[in-house]
Design a protein around this motif. Structure first.
Motif, PDB file in Angstrom:
ATOM      1  N   UNK A  44      85.476  20.662 -45.458  1.00  0.00           N
ATOM      2  CA  UNK A  44      84.668  20.328 -46.622  1.00  0.00           C
ATOM      3  C   UNK A  44      83.506  19.374 -46.363  1.00  0.00           C
ATOM      4  N   UNK A  45      83.400  18.798 -45.203  1.00  0.00           N
ATOM      5  CA  UNK A  45      82.359  17.812 -44.906  1.00  0.00           C
ATOM      6  C   UNK A  45      81.185  18.496 -44.219  1.00  0.00           C
ATOM      7  N   UNK A  46      79.959  18.202 -44.678  1.00  0.00           N
ATOM      8  CA  UNK A  46      78.755  18.802 -44.094  1.00  0.00           C
ATOM      9  C   UNK A  46      77.663  17.746 -43.960  1.00  0.00           C
ATOM     10  N   UNK A  47      76.867  17.898 -42.919  1.00  0.00           N
ATOM     11  CA  UNK A  47      75.641  17.115 -42.762  1.00  0.00           C
ATOM     12  C   UNK A  47      74.517  18.122 -42.575  1.00  0.00           C
ATOM     13  N   UNK A  48      73.468  17.981 -43.370  1.00  0.00           N
ATOM     14  CA  UNK A  48      72.276  18.812 -43.224  1.00  0.00           C
ATOM     15  C   UNK A  48      71.151  17.903 -42.744  1.00  0.00           C
ATOM     16  N   UNK A  67      83.400  17.719 -50.315  1.00  0.00           N
ATOM     17  CA  UNK A  67      83.896  18.381 -51.521  1.00  0.00           C
ATOM     18  C   UNK A  67      85.049  17.569 -52.085  1.00  0.00           C
ATOM     19  N   UNK A  68      85.045  17.380 -53.393  1.00  0.00           N
ATOM     20  CA  UNK A  68      86.101  16.651 -54.092  1.00  0.00           C
ATOM     21  C   UNK A  68      86.749  17.598 -55.090  1.00  0.00           C
ATOM     22  N   UNK A  69      87.774  18.346 -54.641  1.00  0.00           N
ATOM     23  CA  UNK A  69      88.428  19.267 -55.575  1.00  0.00           C
ATOM     24  C   UNK A  69      89.256  18.485 -56.584  1.00  0.00           C
ATOM     25  N   UNK A  70      89.314  18.998 -57.781  1.00  0.00           N
ATOM     26  CA  UNK A  70      90.059  18.345 -58.854  1.00  0.00           C
ATOM     27  C   UNK A  70      91.507  18.823 -58.856  1.00  0.00           C
ATOM     28  N   UNK A  71      92.444  17.880 -58.853  1.00  0.00           N
ATOM     29  CA  UNK A  71      93.848  18.294 -59.014  1.00  0.00           C
ATOM     30  C   UNK A  71      94.038  18.957 -60.379  1.00  0.00           C
ATOM     31  N   UNK A  72      94.966  19.887 -60.459  1.00  0.00           N
ATOM     32  CA  UNK A  72      95.150  20.669 -61.690  1.00  0.00           C
ATOM     33  C   UNK A  72      95.585  19.816 -62.881  1.00  0.00           C
ATOM     34  N   UNK A  73      96.056  18.604 -62.657  1.00  0.00           N
ATOM     35  CA  UNK A  73      96.510  17.762 -63.770  1.00  0.00           C
ATOM     36  C   UNK A  73      95.352  17.090 -64.508  1.00  0.00           C
ATOM     37  N   UNK A  74      94.146  17.206 -63.985  1.00  0.00           N
ATOM     38  CA  UNK A  74      92.978  16.611 -64.631  1.00  0.00           C
ATOM     39  C   UNK A  74      92.039  17.700 -65.124  1.00  0.00           C
ATOM     40  N   UNK A  75      91.361  17.393 -66.203  1.00  0.00           N
ATOM     41  CA  UNK A  75      90.410  18.333 -66.789  1.00  0.00           C
ATOM     42  C   UNK A  75      88.991  17.881 -66.439  1.00  0.00           C
TER      43      UNK A  75
END
Length: 179
Positions: free
Chosen positions: A59-63, A89-97
């Protein structure tokens, strides 16, 4: 100007660290009181393995912005490295909206390229990255005493989301008695 993804190759990462990462952090150190680099280490030698490990993560990128029209690797070209943006990238856990987010970890434009629109192109790259990752928001942290960055992010549409605060752990001693 061309913006290319930094590959997880030692020579390319070393050049990025020498020409962009160290100058970025030296400039930040001069502006942000709490941003102090270690004096007793070789910054490039410490940064290269760290960056290589991060770049190998999914998930980590450098441009990197390169002032060139020529093809070739970042390490192999003599062209000037003009700036960079690092995202995660910061994916959201399913327990949060809330939506998944792209985090802008760092963004830097070298002095001769400031005011040319390059920072906007780099932020656009973060937007592309967010689209590719299925993220509908971008977030970042900025130091409260970095006025230039605060102004840029505000003009770019970023809004405060939360405040991050710090305290020395030694100052937490005895808090239970203070209550």
């Amino acid at each position: 100007m061309e913006i290319r993804r930094l590959p997880a190759e030692e020579a390319a990462v070393r050049r990025y660290a020498e020409e962009l990462w160290v100058p970025y952090n030296r400039e930040l150190e001069a502006v942000v009181e709490s941003h102090t680099l270690a004096d007793d280490v070789d910054l490039v030698d410490e940064q290269v393995p760290w960056a290589l490990e991060k770049l190998e993560a999914t998930d980590y990128r450098i441009a990197v912005a390169i002032d060139t029209d020529e093809a070739g690797s970042i390490a192999g070209t003599d062209a000037t490295l003009a700036g960079f943006i690092a995202t995660d990238r910061d994916p959201c856990p399913s327990v949060f909206d809330r939506p998944d987010r792209v985090v802008v970890c760092d963004i830097y434009v070298r002095e001769p390229y400031r005011g040319t629109g390059l920072a906007h192109h780099l932020m656009s790259r973060a937007g592309t990255r967010a689209d590719e990752a299925g993220c509908s928001e971008a977030v970042l942290s900025v130091d409260v005493d970095n006025d230039r960055a605060l102004a840029f992010y505000g003009k770019s549409g970023f809004e405060p989301l939360r405040h991050r605060m710090r305290v020395d752990v030694a100052d937490l001693d005895g808090w239970d008695e203070k209550q």
